[in-house]
Design an enzyme around this catalytic site. Structure first.
Site, PDB file in Angstrom:
ATOM      1  CB  CYS A 186      -0.894  -0.043   1.259  1.00 43.04           C
ATOM      2  SG  CYS A 186      -1.886   1.582   1.472  1.00 43.04           S
TER       3      CYS A 186
ATOM      4  CB  CYS B  45      -3.344   2.487  -1.368  1.00 42.50           C
ATOM      5  SG  CYS B  45      -3.730   0.799  -0.590  1.00 42.50           S
TER       6      CYS B  45
ATOM      7  CE  LYS C 295      -5.248   3.631  -5.642  1.00 41.12           C
ATOM      8  NZ  LYS C 295      -5.691   2.462  -5.887  1.00 41.12           N
TER       9      LYS C 295
ATOM     10  CE1 TYR D  10       2.504   2.158   8.393  1.00 40.88           C
ATOM     11  CE2 TYR D  10       3.333   3.579   6.636  1.00 40.88           C
ATOM     12  CZ  TYR D  10       2.595   2.897   7.337  1.00 40.88           C
ATOM     13  OH  TYR D  10       1.110   2.878   6.779  1.00 40.88           O
TER      14      TYR D  10
ATOM     15  CB  ALA E 224      11.011 -14.311   8.804  1.00 38.42           C
TER      16      ALA E 224
ATOM     17  N   GLY F   9      -4.741  -6.198 -18.585  1.00 37.76           N
ATOM     18  CA  GLY F   9      -5.541  -6.488 -17.210  1.00 37.76           C
ATOM     19  C   GLY F   9      -6.903  -5.907 -17.310  1.00 37.76           C
TER      20      GLY F   9
ATOM     21  CE1 TYR G 246      -6.824  -1.823  -6.452  1.00 39.69           C
ATOM     22  CE2 TYR G 246      -7.572  -4.085  -6.711  1.00 39.69           C
ATOM     23  CZ  TYR G 246      -6.584  -3.273  -6.285  1.00 39.69           C
ATOM     24  OH  TYR G 246      -5.799  -3.607  -5.246  1.00 39.69           O
TER      25      TYR G 246
ATOM     26  CD  GLU H 254      -7.343   2.178  -8.999  1.00 43.59           C
ATOM     27  OE1 GLU H 254      -8.118   2.530  -7.923  1.00 43.59           O
ATOM     28  OE2 GLU H 254      -6.178   1.795  -8.607  1.00 43.59           O
TER      29      GLU H 254
ATOM     30  CG  ASP I 130      -3.037  -8.384  -0.067  1.00 43.36           C
ATOM     31  OD1 ASP I 130      -3.949  -7.898   0.564  1.00 43.36           O
ATOM     32  OD2 ASP I 130      -2.533  -7.526  -1.065  1.00 43.36           O
TER      33      ASP I 130
ATOM     34  CD  GLU J  15      -5.760 -10.640  -2.627  1.00 41.21           C
ATOM     35  OE1 GLU J  15      -5.279  -9.919  -3.535  1.00 41.21           O
ATOM     36  OE2 GLU J  15      -5.844 -11.957  -2.695  1.00 41.21           O
TER      37      GLU J  15
ATOM     38  NE  ARG K 242      -5.211  -0.489  14.045  1.00 42.37           N
ATOM     39  CZ  ARG K 242      -5.380   0.714  13.426  1.00 42.37           C
ATOM     40  NH1 ARG K 242      -6.716   1.036  12.905  1.00 42.37           N
ATOM     41  NH2 ARG K 242      -4.498   1.440  13.105  1.00 42.37           N
TER      42      ARG K 242
ATOM     43  CG  HIS L 150     -30.234  20.902  -3.672  1.00 39.90           C
ATOM     44  ND1 HIS L 150     -30.597  20.168  -4.862  1.00 39.90           N
ATOM     45  CD2 HIS L 150     -30.885  22.197  -4.048  1.00 39.90           C
ATOM     46  CE1 HIS L 150     -30.481  20.812  -5.812  1.00 39.90           C
ATOM     47  NE2 HIS L 150     -30.643  21.993  -5.526  1.00 39.90           N
TER      48      HIS L 150
ATOM     49  CD  GLU M 110     -29.865  17.004  -4.496  1.00 35.48           C
ATOM     50  OE1 GLU M 110     -30.777  17.170  -3.894  1.00 35.48           O
ATOM     51  OE2 GLU M 110     -28.951  17.686  -4.875  1.00 35.48           O
TER      52      GLU M 110
END
Length: 470
Positions: free
Chosen positions: A46, A51, A54, A103, A119, A184, A187, A191, A319, A325, A335, A459, A464
Site C-alpha cells: 500500500c 494505494c 497511486k 512507520y 524470515a 489486465g 482495478y 486505474e 493478501d 485484499e 487489530r 442540495h 442527494e
C-alpha cells in the site's frame, strides 16, 4: 546492528499494513513482547507500490482534468509545458520515503523490535531470521503472524513477455511515456490506464472480455467501460497479447495481439508494457511446509474466521489469505487479532466481520461499491425478493461544459425483504470515493430504504440522489 532477541511473545512476518497494525497494538496496548521482520520497505504494498503513490498520481490526473475543464468556467489557463512526470515522480518518491521513516519511528515508539531481514519458519514456534549482512539467527516465538502480502502475477509464457514490467514497475517510470499498453481488467489496470490517459499518454488497454472490473456490478462494468472508450482510451476488447518484440535501437515495443475472431493486429512504438493481471500470495520460500501450514491450490494460507491457520499458534491475515485484499481490511483484521490474542476475556471473540466491506476504484470516473451486486443478490435472495433502485444523471459540475465533455454518474441501490433492507450500493461518478464512506456506515448498521428516504437531502450535491431514489 544490535543483536536481535532470541525469544519473543509475538513474531510478525511482514511489515505491511496488517502486520504493523497487529504488532503495534500487541505491544503498545497489551504489553506483548513483539518483533516485526520485513525484508523490503516498511508499509508494504500500500505505502510503497499501491494505494498511497497511486492516489497521489490520481490526484495529479484529477488536477489535469480540472485544468482541461477550467475553460468552461471562464478561466484562461495557459500550459507552458506538458505534465512534468519526472519532477512529480521524485516528489512522490520522497513522500513515500518519509512515510517509511514514520512507520519505523512508530514501531520504536510502540516498543516493537524491528528487524530488517528475511524470515523462514523452522517449526510452528521457531523462525530463522537472516539480516542484511547475512547473519542468521533463530527466534523462538509463542505466537507467529504470517502477513507477507502479495506480489504481481508473472506475465504469461509468450515470446517477449519479459520486455514488459509488472504493476509495481509503474512507480519506477522516470518520464512521461508517449505510448503505453496495459494488460489486465482489474482495478489496478483500469486505474493506471485512466491516469496515463488523463496525464497525456496514448493508452492501450487489453482485456479478455467485453468489459473490465468484472467483479463489480454489471452497471459499473458496462458504464465505466463505455466511458473509457468515450474519453479516448484505446480499449482492445476480447483480446490477448501473443507476442512482444523490442527494437534494439529505439527500445520501443511492438505488441502483437489476437481478438476473439482470430484476427491478429499490432500496436507499435510502445514505450512501456505493463502486466497488471493480478497478484499472487507471497507464501513461497517462507518455510510454511516445515510448520505444516495449509495452503489453497492458489497458494493462499487457509484461515478460519478468527485468522487461525490449521497450526496452533500460527495466524495469517491480509493478501496472503485471499479473503478481501484491501489495506483497511488487513489493518482491521490485524487489530482484532491482537485484541483476541492478548486482550483477555473481554476480547475472546474479537474478529473482523468480512461482510459489507466498502471498496473504491480510482478510475475515471471514480467507482464505489459495498455489499452484493445485482446478480449476487438474485442468487442469494431470489429475483422476486429483491428490488433495485437506480438512476443516471449528469453531475452539476458538468453543467457549464459541452455535451462531449460531460461524464456520467450512475447509482444503484439493491434492497431485499418487506423492510427493504439495503444489501448493495454501487455508485460511479465524481466524488464517489469520499461519498461511499458515510453510506457504508449506514449499510453496515443495517439501513433500510426508508432510512435512506428519511435522511434529508443535501442540495445541490450528487449524493442527494442516493437518498431520493424512486
Amino acid at each position: 546492528m544490535a543483536p536481535i532477541s532470541t525469544e519473543t511473545d509475538y513474531l510478525v512476518i511482514g511489515g505491511g499494513s496488517g502486520g504493523l497494525a497487529s504488532g503495534r497494538m500487541a505491544s503498545a496496548r497489551f504489553g506483548a513482547k513483539t518483533m516485526v521482520i520485513e525484508g523490503s520497505r516498511l508499509g508494504g504494498t500500500c505505502v510503497n507500490v499501491g494505494c498511497v503513490p497511486k492516489k497521489v498520481t490520481f490526484n495529479a490526473a484529477a488536477i489535469a482534468e480540472t485544468i482541461h475543464n477550467a475553460k468552461a468556467y471562464g478561466f484562461s489557463v495557459q500550459e507552458t509545458a506538458p505534465f512534468d512526470w519526472t519532477t512529480f515522480k521524485n516528489k512522490r518518491d520522497a513522500y513515500v520515503k518519509r512515510l517509511n521513516g514514520i512507520y519505523e519511528r512508530n514501531l520504536n515508539k510502540d516498543g516493537v523490535e524491528y528487524v530488517h531481514g528475511w524470515a523462514k519458519l523452522l517449526s510452528k514456534n521457531e523462525v530463522e531470521v537472516t539480516t542484511d549482512d547475512g547473519t542468521k539467527s533463530v527466534v523462538r516465538a509463542k505466537k507467529i503472524l504470517l502477513a507477507m502480502g502479495g506480489n504481481p502475477t508473472p506475465p504469461p509464457s509468450i515470446p517477449g513477455a519479459d520486455y514488459g514490467i509488472n504493476s509495481d514497475g509503474f512507480f519506477d517510470i522516470e518520464k512521461r511515456p508517449g505510448k503505453v499498453a496495459l494488460v489486465g481488467a482489474g482495478y489496478i489496470a483500469v486505474e493506471f490506464a485512466g491516469m496515463f490517459h488523463t496525464l497525456g499518454t496514448e493508452t492501450h488497454l487489453f482485456i479478455r472480455h467485453k468489459t473490465f472490473l468484472r467483479s463489480f456490478d454489471p452497471m459499473i462494468q458496462e458504464t465505466v467501460t463505455k466511458e473509457y472508450q468515450r474519453i479516448g482510451v484505446n480499449l482492445h476488447q476480447e483480446s490477448h497479447v501473443s507476442r512482444v518484440e523490442k527494437d534494439a535501437s529505439t527500445g520501443k515495443l511492438t505488441i502483437t495481439y489476437k481478438t476473439a475472431d482470430g484476427t491478429e493486429s499490432v500496436v507499435s512504438d510502445v514505450d512501456h508494457l505493463i502486466w497488471a493481471i493480478g497478484r499472487d500470495p507471497a507464501t513461497k520460500d517462507v518455510g510454511l511446509e516445515k510448520a505444516g501450514v495449509e495452503l489453497t491450490s492458489k497458494g493462499h494460507v487457509v484461515v478460519d474466521q478468527y485468522q487461525n491457520t490449521n497450526v496452533e499458534g500460527v495466524y495469517a491475515l491480509g493478501d496472503i489469505t485471499g479473503q478481501v485484499e484491501l489495506t483497511p481490511v488487513a489493518i482491521a483484521a490485524g487489530r482484532r487479532l491482537s485484541e483476541r490474542l492478548f486482550g483477555g476475556e473481554q476480547f475472546s471473540t474479537a474478529r473482523l466481520d468480512y461482510d459489507n466491506i466498502p471498496s473504491v476504484v480510482f478510475a475515471h470516473p471514480e467507482v464505489g461499491s459495498i455489499g452484493l451486486s445485482e446478480p449476487q443478490a438474485i442468487a442469494k435472495y431470489g429475483e422476486e425478493n429483491i428490488k433495485v433502485y437506480k438512476t443516471g444523471f449528469t453531475a452539476m459540475y458538468y453543467s457549464m461544459m459541452e455535451p462531449e465533455e460531460k461524464g456520467p454518474t450512475n447509482y444503484k441501490l439493491i434492497v431485499t425483504g418487506p423492510e427493504e433492507k439495503v444489501v448493495g450500493l454501487h455508485i460511479m461518478g465524481l466524488g464517489s470515493g469520499e461519498m461511499l464512506q458515510g453510506f457504508g456506515v449506514a449499510i453496515k448498521m443495517g439501513a433500510t430504504k426508508s432510512d435512506f428516504d428519511r435522511c434529508v437531502a443535501i442540495h445541490p450535491t450528487s449524493a442527494e440522489e442516493i437518498v431520493t431514489l424512486k
